[in-house]
Design a protein around this motif. Structure first.
Motif, mmCIF file in Angstrom:
data_model
loop_
_atom_site.group_PDB
_atom_site.id
_atom_site.type_symbol
_atom_site.label_atom_id
_atom_site.label_comp_id
_atom_site.label_asym_id
_atom_site.label_seq_id
_atom_site.Cartn_x
_atom_site.Cartn_y
_atom_site.Cartn_z
ATOM 1 N N ASN A 46 -39.806 56.393 0.853
ATOM 2 C CA ASN A 46 -39.383 55.834 0.108
ATOM 3 C C ASN A 46 -39.737 55.279 -1.298
ATOM 4 O O ASN A 46 -39.795 53.545 -0.230
ATOM 5 C CB ASN A 46 -38.043 55.964 0.563
ATOM 6 C CG ASN A 46 -37.315 56.729 1.116
ATOM 7 O OD1 ASN A 46 -37.515 57.353 2.354
ATOM 8 N ND2 ASN A 46 -36.821 57.702 0.180
ATOM 9 N N ASN B 173 -42.158 47.003 3.496
ATOM 10 C CA ASN B 173 -41.274 48.287 3.605
ATOM 11 C C ASN B 173 -41.587 48.847 4.187
ATOM 12 O O ASN B 173 -42.143 49.970 3.923
ATOM 13 C CB ASN B 173 -40.703 48.585 1.638
ATOM 14 C CG ASN B 173 -39.836 49.781 2.273
ATOM 15 O OD1 ASN B 173 -39.484 49.887 2.394
ATOM 16 N ND2 ASN B 173 -39.978 49.954 0.885
ATOM 17 N N TYR C 94 -40.205 54.815 7.539
ATOM 18 C CA TYR C 94 -38.541 55.351 8.180
ATOM 19 C C TYR C 94 -39.729 55.281 9.750
ATOM 20 O O TYR C 94 -39.224 55.359 10.627
ATOM 21 C CB TYR C 94 -38.100 56.089 7.764
ATOM 22 C CG TYR C 94 -36.990 54.806 6.636
ATOM 23 C CD1 TYR C 94 -36.877 53.481 6.525
ATOM 24 C CD2 TYR C 94 -35.955 55.689 5.795
ATOM 25 C CE1 TYR C 94 -35.816 53.351 5.617
ATOM 26 C CE2 TYR C 94 -35.259 55.684 4.366
ATOM 27 C CZ TYR C 94 -35.509 53.933 4.705
ATOM 28 O OH TYR C 94 -34.824 53.427 3.867
ATOM 29 N N MET D 266 -38.263 45.304 6.249
ATOM 30 C CA MET D 266 -37.447 46.508 5.170
ATOM 31 C C MET D 266 -37.412 47.207 6.489
ATOM 32 O O MET D 266 -37.896 48.190 6.869
ATOM 33 C CB MET D 266 -37.852 47.063 3.872
ATOM 34 C CG MET D 266 -36.431 48.072 3.351
ATOM 35 S SD MET D 266 -36.289 48.569 2.322
ATOM 36 C CE MET D 266 -36.795 46.878 0.760
ATOM 37 N N PHE D 267 -36.344 47.890 7.068
ATOM 38 C CA PHE D 267 -35.036 49.451 7.898
ATOM 39 C C PHE D 267 -34.090 49.791 7.144
ATOM 40 O O PHE D 267 -33.476 49.516 6.484
ATOM 41 C CB PHE D 267 -35.165 48.482 8.928
ATOM 42 C CG PHE D 267 -36.454 48.030 9.835
ATOM 43 C CD1 PHE D 267 -37.058 48.534 10.824
ATOM 44 C CD2 PHE D 267 -35.915 46.904 9.931
ATOM 45 C CE1 PHE D 267 -38.066 48.116 11.422
ATOM 46 C CE2 PHE D 267 -37.598 45.931 11.041
ATOM 47 C CZ PHE D 267 -38.313 46.473 11.409
ATOM 48 N N GLN D 268 -33.875 50.577 7.770
ATOM 49 C CA GLN D 268 -32.647 51.473 7.876
ATOM 50 C C GLN D 268 -31.872 50.143 7.963
ATOM 51 O O GLN D 268 -32.233 49.383 9.092
ATOM 52 C CB GLN D 268 -32.972 52.497 9.020
ATOM 53 C CG GLN D 268 -33.199 54.091 7.860
ATOM 54 C CD GLN D 268 -33.168 55.605 9.161
ATOM 55 O OE1 GLN D 268 -32.011 55.444 9.849
ATOM 56 N NE2 GLN D 268 -34.631 55.546 9.680
ATOM 57 N N LYS D 269 -30.122 50.824 7.387
ATOM 58 C CA LYS D 269 -29.466 48.813 8.076
ATOM 59 C C LYS D 269 -29.283 49.107 9.020
ATOM 60 O O LYS D 269 -29.124 48.228 9.602
ATOM 61 C CB LYS D 269 -28.466 49.396 7.238
ATOM 62 C CG LYS D 269 -27.660 48.753 7.386
ATOM 63 C CD LYS D 269 -25.658 47.981 5.855
ATOM 64 C CE LYS D 269 -25.312 46.746 6.041
ATOM 65 N NZ LYS D 269 -23.966 47.481 5.263
ATOM 66 N N THR E 57 -29.396 43.719 1.817
ATOM 67 C CA THR E 57 -29.323 44.865 1.700
ATOM 68 C C THR E 57 -29.268 46.126 0.481
ATOM 69 O O THR E 57 -29.655 44.900 -0.754
ATOM 70 C CB THR E 57 -27.744 45.030 2.219
ATOM 71 O OG1 THR E 57 -27.252 44.705 1.237
ATOM 72 C CG2 THR E 57 -27.840 44.153 3.413
ATOM 73 N N PRO F 257 -28.867 53.057 -1.948
ATOM 74 C CA PRO F 257 -30.202 53.931 -1.624
ATOM 75 C C PRO F 257 -30.565 54.194 -3.027
ATOM 76 O O PRO F 257 -31.835 54.533 -3.311
ATOM 77 C CB PRO F 257 -29.175 55.137 -1.193
ATOM 78 C CG PRO F 257 -27.865 55.177 -0.593
ATOM 79 C CD PRO F 257 -27.784 53.224 -1.028
ATOM 80 N N HIS G 21 -28.339 53.342 3.793
ATOM 81 C CA HIS G 21 -28.414 51.868 2.796
ATOM 82 C C HIS G 21 -29.588 51.187 3.609
ATOM 83 O O HIS G 21 -30.245 51.782 5.091
ATOM 84 C CB HIS G 21 -27.181 50.861 2.860
ATOM 85 C CG HIS G 21 -25.946 51.335 1.890
ATOM 86 N ND1 HIS G 21 -25.506 52.435 1.703
ATOM 87 C CD2 HIS G 21 -26.182 50.431 1.147
ATOM 88 C CE1 HIS G 21 -25.117 52.336 0.747
ATOM 89 N NE2 HIS G 21 -25.229 51.160 0.226
ATOM 90 N N SER G 22 -30.897 50.707 3.105
ATOM 91 C CA SER G 22 -31.175 49.627 3.595
ATOM 92 C C SER G 22 -31.179 48.589 3.339
ATOM 93 O O SER G 22 -30.678 47.408 3.053
ATOM 94 C CB SER G 22 -33.039 49.935 3.164
ATOM 95 O OG SER G 22 -33.223 51.088 3.146
#
Length: 279
Positions: free
Chosen positions: A28, A122, A125, A151-154, A187, A190, A200-201
């Motif tokens: 992404n 980033n 995922y 950075m991850f999925q929230k 945060t 999308p 959200h990330s």
């Protein structure tokens, strides 16, 4: 924010090199150079540091890291389609960007980095959590890196910083917080990405501690925590019964009650329990 360098906007880079994000690679792309610069700044003072970046894609964060003064950036990118775009960044920042075309789970980057080292990424995922666990569990502590800004999925980010008693608290929180200071610093919605993910990330910043917060054998602690949270609805005396024949006595010796569940036990409690089981 003014253009950080003479390179074209990321949307133009993606169009020129036909870089459609691949779901199979967990891609992404983050397009806003204001955001990539903000992530780079969240990593702290990069001057005099080598920075490891995993999954740079078209290079938005890479440009932010270089513009914020990183001594060198080592970017590991599995997708060969991204290499021409990254080569353009390398030309704009001579001698400061090295790109390795490979899988971050397989590439040994140690020979390419000189301390002090910061990891900023980033993360794709599909490999983010596995990479984090590897960085948190080296053969020796302290590790070669000083900090991780990732950075991850929230949902994953919240698991990293979770406190005892919460549903998010588990193995990842203990691994991270036993040896690091961990906090969420950003945060992102999308729509900041191309294509927009369904969630959200969040960006987590982890500063390593010189020594773990509480003494424990890392392998025993990992085993005990995994057993406890694999059956998190059960009491400790049931979830840990395979760890020792007299497990209830050892739980009490660690200052805990056998009727507690894993999410009720602090990191200090798990370390005390690991020491008792290792006796």
């Amino acid at each position: 924010m003014a253009q950080m360098d003479d390179l074209p906007p990321l949307r133009e880079v993606i169009a020129t090199h036909e870089l459609r994000a691949k779901k199979s690679l967990g891609q992404n792309f983050l397009l806003d150079l204001n955001l990539t610069a903000k992530i780079a700044r969240a990593a702290g003072d990069l001057s005099g540091c080598d920075v490891l970046e995993v999954g740079p894609g078209p290079g938005g964060l890479t440009r932010g890291l270089l513009a914020e003064g990183a001594r060198r950036v080592l970017a590991v990118e599995k997708d060969s389609r991204c290499l021409p775009a990254l080569a353009e960044i390398a030309a704009a920042y001579p001698e400061r960007l090295e790109v390795i075309n490979g899988d971050a789970l397989e590439v040994d980057v140690s020979a390419h980095l000189t301390p002090p080292i910061r990891v900023v990424a980033n993360l794709p995922y599909n490999v983010g959590t596995e990479l984090l666990v590897r960085w948190l569990t080296p053969a020796e502590w302290p590790p070669a890196w000083d900090s991780l800004t990732l950075m991850f999925q929230k949902e994953v980010a919240e698991r990293i910083v979770a406190q005892p008693g919460s549903k998010a608290y588990g193995r990842l929180a203990i691994l991270a917080q036993w040896r690091c200071e961990a906090r969420i610093v950003m945060t992102l919605p999308p729509e900041a990405f191309n294509p927009p993910p369904k969630i959200h990330s969040a960006v987590v910043h982890l500063n390593k501690l010189d020594a773990p917060r509480f003494p424990a054998d890392a392998a025993v602690l990992s085993r005990v925590v995994a057993a406890a949270f694999n059956q998190r609805r059960k009491m400790l005396r049931a979830s840990l019964k395979g760890q020792a024949p007299d497990i209830e006595d050892r739980i009490r010796a660690a200052g805990l009650e056998p009727t507690l569940r894993a999410e009720q036990v602090s990191i200090e409690g798990f370390c005390a329990l690991a020491r008792e089981i290792a006796r």
